[in-house]
Motif scaffolding. Structure first.
Motif, short mmCIF file in Angstrom:
data_model
loop_
_atom_site.label_atom_id
_atom_site.label_comp_id
_atom_site.label_asym_id
_atom_site.label_seq_id
_atom_site.Cartn_x
_atom_site.Cartn_y
_atom_site.Cartn_z
N CYS A 164 11.21 -2.32 1.49
CA CYS A 164 9.98 -1.53 1.44
C CYS A 164 10.10 -0.26 2.26
N MET A 165 10.68 -0.39 3.45
CA MET A 165 10.69 0.78 4.33
C MET A 165 11.58 1.89 3.81
N VAL A 166 12.65 1.57 3.12
CA VAL A 166 13.55 2.64 2.68
C VAL A 166 12.91 3.54 1.62
N PRO A 167 12.29 3.01 0.56
CA PRO A 167 11.64 3.96 -0.36
C PRO A 167 10.51 4.74 0.30
N LEU A 168 9.79 4.09 1.24
CA LEU A 168 8.70 4.82 1.90
C LEU A 168 9.24 5.94 2.78
N SER A 169 10.51 5.87 3.12
CA SER A 169 11.10 6.91 3.95
C SER A 169 11.79 7.97 3.14
N ALA A 203 6.86 7.03 -3.57
CA ALA A 203 6.74 6.22 -2.35
C ALA A 203 6.81 7.11 -1.12
N GLY A 204 7.83 7.94 -1.05
CA GLY A 204 8.00 8.80 0.12
C GLY A 204 6.85 9.79 0.25
N MET A 225 3.15 12.81 -10.72
CA MET A 225 4.18 13.00 -11.75
C MET A 225 5.27 11.95 -11.62
N GLY A 226 5.62 11.66 -10.37
CA GLY A 226 6.64 10.64 -10.14
C GLY A 226 6.18 9.30 -10.65
N LEU A 227 4.92 8.97 -10.40
CA LEU A 227 4.40 7.68 -10.85
C LEU A 227 4.38 7.59 -12.36
N PHE A 228 3.96 8.68 -12.98
CA PHE A 228 3.90 8.67 -14.44
C PHE A 228 5.30 8.48 -15.03
N PHE A 272 -2.51 5.83 -0.22
CA PHE A 272 -2.33 4.56 0.46
C PHE A 272 -2.18 3.43 -0.57
N LEU A 273 -2.95 3.50 -1.64
CA LEU A 273 -2.84 2.49 -2.69
C LEU A 273 -1.43 2.48 -3.28
N THR A 274 -0.88 3.66 -3.45
CA THR A 274 0.47 3.76 -4.00
C THR A 274 1.48 3.14 -3.05
N VAL A 275 1.30 3.40 -1.76
CA VAL A 275 2.21 2.79 -0.77
C VAL A 275 2.18 1.27 -0.93
N LEU A 276 0.97 0.72 -1.07
CA LEU A 276 0.86 -0.73 -1.25
C LEU A 276 1.53 -1.16 -2.55
N GLY A 277 1.35 -0.35 -3.59
CA GLY A 277 1.94 -0.70 -4.88
C GLY A 277 3.46 -0.73 -4.83
N ILE A 278 4.04 0.24 -4.15
CA ILE A 278 5.49 0.27 -4.01
C ILE A 278 5.97 -0.95 -3.24
N CYS A 279 5.27 -1.25 -2.14
CA CYS A 279 5.65 -2.43 -1.34
C CYS A 279 5.57 -3.68 -2.20
#
Lengths: 315, 445, 168
Positions: B93-98, B251-252, B292-295, B354-361
């Motif tokens: 989780c932490m690596v994509p968020l970084s 994520a980042g 755009m990244g999410l799409f 923040f929702l996206t951060v949770l989604g990625i995790c």
């Protein structure tokens, strides 16, 4: 330069390079698929013979100096042990276990030995980033605990869920798995302890190629006794420990959904992409940079020392 | 801190406190220019620190316990689940968020978008700390952490994807340290170092992009080793690494939105006008990128499911879980971002970030832990693993806060306090920080 | 008459003796065989051969075709239907105590014409041969019912392990 002109020198070098490339290419073109280990030994496990006496577990425990077991090796109540809905698996104290199964349509109990299958192209070896695993010419997949970092990727990778980890050790936890008795026996051409100990010769030791012939002969001679399949002949690229069974393999918790390709093949495409990215990204993004920025914006890295806010906000 | 600042105390933000005064000493800089009494006072008054104290009171002894008695005492010692929450969260989780480091670095340095400079340093620091703590999580999870450097120096297994991850993370950490070192050199007053790093900024950034692409992808490729163990809806035979790389981009970016929101509400005193005035603008821009990244990720995911012909799985229990993750983690954020960006609703942009951060995790935990071994049984990690994971996360927050308080990340370092510092880095009309719909948008980011 | 009677009597006795000897079949058929070549973990087995000859109808049930009677299995009969009595019939004469010794494996590999490459070792044939009938006829099947364990054997099987079941 001395006597040679620069043009001549470069031409000669180029010719030399071309020559060496083509000289070597014959061998490269001849390189095909991986040929396996022709001298590799293997073991054929004939499940129709196993009576679940667990002598092989005892033999392994003694040969590999494993810790004392919780229950005696002739205690058959271990077959009733269920954890998380699963029967026994290899663990840090047992490199091999026998499990009992009750196939459908018959009240005959069937027993099956579980241990490392010593794949021809092991997933554990492919996934180890410190090269702790080695496939010896004799066919054993052995492990070097002196370099293991404990990442446990091999445990994730093994399609048979064999490697166990000695979590109980604080200062020297290592992987625990069957090593085909390499150090004590196989190196000298002797069969592993479990094979020798078995009263019914469930396990037959020999060259892998010969074992396949023997297995086919057994199936041919006793068509009503065996399922016509040698498990491990092709699964995961072929394993050196193979199985014959009298009941369908999936009733004995064999994974019948495994590909005939070794696990390594799953990551080859990605690994091949890596150097491509290394080659393409520099030009791609430097190109973007050159196209996206121009001197008209006034942002140059010549303005290092300026008191412009660029400096403060810049990295 | 807010109370102290209202009382007139000014935290260190320049080389010297006044024109004729001697420069701040290192110790004074560490203390933000406060007296030890003032510093301790503000620390003790902060309720967040009380919560941290509680967590550390339990978690730090547990950490010691792990090292003294082995992993067996803080995990289930599972041979079927060799990777638990420590790696599932701490690494995956932490690596994509970084990924924020290379994203904002590319935006500013490669694409020349200096309008994002105010937030660039925060993004770089976020990236550095995220990777650094991913390594810290590794040091707790590895069986023999003192051998961490083995794949680099002792024994090479270059066929393994993890080998690539190890080398890249190590190299990328160096790149990120270099990138953040600019702020550090400013703070300690060594401008020569800063000049030198600035010279290689483009090279560092390009190296960062290469390394990030590969190791974000490689973390996904790790699951190619266990095709049958990860649920098919989370496993793509051909595109696993692309899925992980593509999702690391939003994520980042969203992590930067989230962190900057927390900062805005808890540490505004440390931010200068350059940061605060441009924050809304930068947030909107980042949100556009994230959307755009999410799409794109959604599109890739659908292709991946089609490629492996996994449609039948959607009608199962795991299928519903997949749809839950896709809806709340990907589709809903796309919709909310689109709406929020269009209407310039910054609060909604931030919430969606923040929702996206949770989604990625959720996606990473699903792949590495929750759907792993889906054919056999599910195992909840040991409670001690939960506690240690949270403890390490709190240490991360503490270190993050420590650096943000001191280094010129959220504020601009001044050589002398009365130096006028321009707040607009780009010579266009001032961007409007839009919190309400009445504010006219004079220029689009 | 007296002389003729005596000679005939002697002849009769001799004929009878030889005849009886003939009827006894192989006069060297043992009554009990002590199987002790392998025993380390278990005591030697006192195998009651006479009992088993009375139970089984045909020597070939255990001795294949080596006693001169045709082989039981159709597979074997393909080649050995008319095979004569062999010189040796004891299990240990053909089945090696160490079937996987390097020399054995090498001999098998070198003899390209050899058919029987799957011959089990001695310990295996004792069990494989015995267990089928023992299970079907309700005869002893437990390990220690046929051969008691030695102290070395108790050690080997960790007979004194007293723990609870392994929890994971």
């Amino acid at each position: 330069m001395s006597g040679i002109s620069r043009r001549r020198f470069l031409a000669a070098s180029a010719a030399g390079c071309v020559a060496t490339t083509f000289a070597g290419s014959k061998k490269a073109l001849a390189a095909g698929t991986f040929g396996g280990y022709p001298e590799g030994m293997g073991v054929l496990v004939d499940i129709t013979r196993c009576v679940g006496c667990r002598t092989c577990e005892a033999a392994c425990n003694k040969e590999q100096n494993l810790p004392d077991p919780e229950r005696p090796f002739d205690d058959m109540s271990v077959f009733d042990e269920i954890h998380h809905g699963q029967q026994r698996r290899t663990n840090e104290k047992a490199y091999t276990v026998i499990n009992r199964y009750e196939p459908t349509g018959s009240d005959q109990k069937v027993y099956r030995k579980v241990q490392c299958n010593h794949c021809a192209e092991p997933a554990c070896l492919s996934s180890c980033f410190v090269n702790a695993y080695k496939k010896t010419d004799e066919g054993a997949v052995i492990y070097n605990d002196k370099v293991c970092v404990g990442c446990r990727n091999c445990m994730v990778a093994c399609p048979f869920n064999i490697p166990a980890y000695s979590y109980s050790s604080a200062f020297d936890p290592i992987i625990k798995k069957c090593v085909f008795c390499y150090d004590t026996r196989l190196k000298e051409g002797r069969p592993p302890a479990c094979v020798e100990s078995c009263p019914q010769q469930v396990m037959t030791f020999g060259k892998r190629d010969d074992l396949i012939k023997i297995a086919n002969q057994r199936i041919r001679n006793n068509p009503d006794l065996y399922v016509d399949h040698i498990y491990g002949e092709h699964e995961m690229g072929g394993t050196h420990w193979m199985y014959l069974s009298g009941v369908p393999f999936d009733e004995l918790a064999f994974n019948m959904h495994l590909s005939n390709e070794p696990i390594l093949n799953n990551v080859k495409d990605f690994l091949g992409t890596v150097p491509m990215v290394l080659a393409i990204w520099p030009a791609l993004f430097t190109g973007f940079h050159l196209l996206a920025t121009n001197k008209k914006n006034g942002h140059g890295h010549e303005e290092e020392e300026s008191k412009h806010n660029d400096e403060g906000g810049d990295q | 801190m807010k109370a102290l600042i209202e009382a007139g105390v000014k935290p260190v933000d320049s080389y010297r406190p006044g024109e004729n005064k001697r420069p701040w000493t290192f110790k004074e800089k560490l203390m933000l220019g406060l007296t030890p009494g003032q510093y301790l006072g503000q620390a003790l008054r902060n309720p967040f620190n009380w919560i941290l104290g509680l967590i550390f009171a339990v978690g730090l002894p547990l950490l010691a316990y792990r090292y003294l008695f082995g992993l067996g005492v803080v995990t289930h010692s599972s041979n079927d689940y060799p990777w638990g929450l420590l790696l599932g969260f701490g690494l995956f989780c932490m690596v994509p968020l970084s990924a924020s480091g290379f994203m904002l670095g590319t935006t500013v340095e490669i694409f020349g978008r200096h309008d994002f400079e105010p937030i660039e340093r925060l993004a770089l620091l976020n990236g550095l700390l995220g990777y650094f703590f991913a390594v810290v999580y590794l040091l707790v999870d590895l069986g023999q952490p003192w051998r961490l450097a083995y794949p680099m120096v002792i024994s090479f297994g270059p066929v393994a994807v993890l080998f690539l991850v190890a080398w890249h993370v190590a190299t990328y950490l160096s790149v990120q340290v270099a990138e953040v070192s600019v702020a550090f050199f400013e703070w300690i007053g060594w401008l020569g170092g800063k000049r030198w790093v600035r010279k290689i900024a483009i090279g560092l950034t390009v190296a960062g992009i290469i390394l990030s692409t590969l190791h974000q992808g490689a973390l996904g490729a790790l699951f190619l080793y266990s095709p049958g163990k990860v649920h098919p809806l989370w496993y793509s035979s051909a595109f696993q690494w692309i899925l992980f790389f593509a999702s690391s981009i939003p994520a980042g970016l969203c992590m930067v939105i989230t962190v900057s929101t927390v900062i805005k509400h808890t540490m505004a005193w440390r931010c200068d006008r350059n940061f605060l005035d441009n924050l809304d603008y930068c947030t909107l821009g980042i949100a556009k990128g994230a959307a755009m990244g999410l799409f794109t990720y959604f599109f890739i995911k659908v292709i991946a499911v089609a490629h492996d012909n996994e449609w039948a799985y959607l009608a199962t229990g795991w299928g519903f879980w997949w749809m839950f993750e896709m809806f709340f983690g990907v589709m809903l954020p796309i919709i909310l971002f689109a709406y929020a960006i269009h209407h310039r609703l910054l609060w909604l942009v931030r919430a969606t970030g923040f929702l996206t951060v949770l989604g990625i995790c959720l996606n990473r935990l699903n792949t590495s832990l929750i759907t792993f071994n889906w054919t056999i049984y599910q195992e909840l990690p040991h409670i001690f693993e939960f506690i240690i994971t949270i403890t390490l996360l709190c240490i991360y927050v503490v270190v993050y806060r420590f650096i943000l308080y001191r280094l010129p990340i959220l504020y601009t370092w001044k050589e002398a306090p009365q130096e006028a510092v321009a707040t607009e880095p780009v010579k266009t009309e001032p961007r409007v920080s839009a919190g309400t719909s009445t504010a006219p948008a004079t220029s689009s980011p | 008459m007296k002389n003729w009677n005596a000679a005939t009597m002697n002849l009769l006795v001799l004929v009878l003796l030889f005849g009886l000897a003939g009827f006894a079949g192989a006069t060297d058929m043992p009554e009990t065989v002590v199987l002790d070549t392998l025993g380390e973990l278990y005591e030697p087995v006192e195998f009651d051969h006479t009992l088993h000859t009375e139970l089984g109808e045909d020597c070939s049930i255990c001795h294949h075709h080596t006693t001169g009677t045709g082989p039981e299995s159709a597979n074997c009969a393909r080649c050995h239907a008319d095979s004569p009595e062999s010189e040796v019939v004891a299990c240990s004469d053909c089945h090696e105590a160490e079937p996987f010794a390097a020399g054995v494996l090498q001999a098998k590999a070198e003899d390209r014409m050899r058919y029987h490459k799957d011959k089990p070792g001695l310990k295996a044939v004792y069990h494989l041969s015995c267990m089928g009938c023992h299970e079907a006829w309700g005869a002893p099947v437990g390990c220690q019912e046929c051969h008691a364990r030695t102290p070395a054997g108790d050690d080997y099987y960790h007979a004194d392990a007293k723990g609870d079941a392994v929890t994971h």
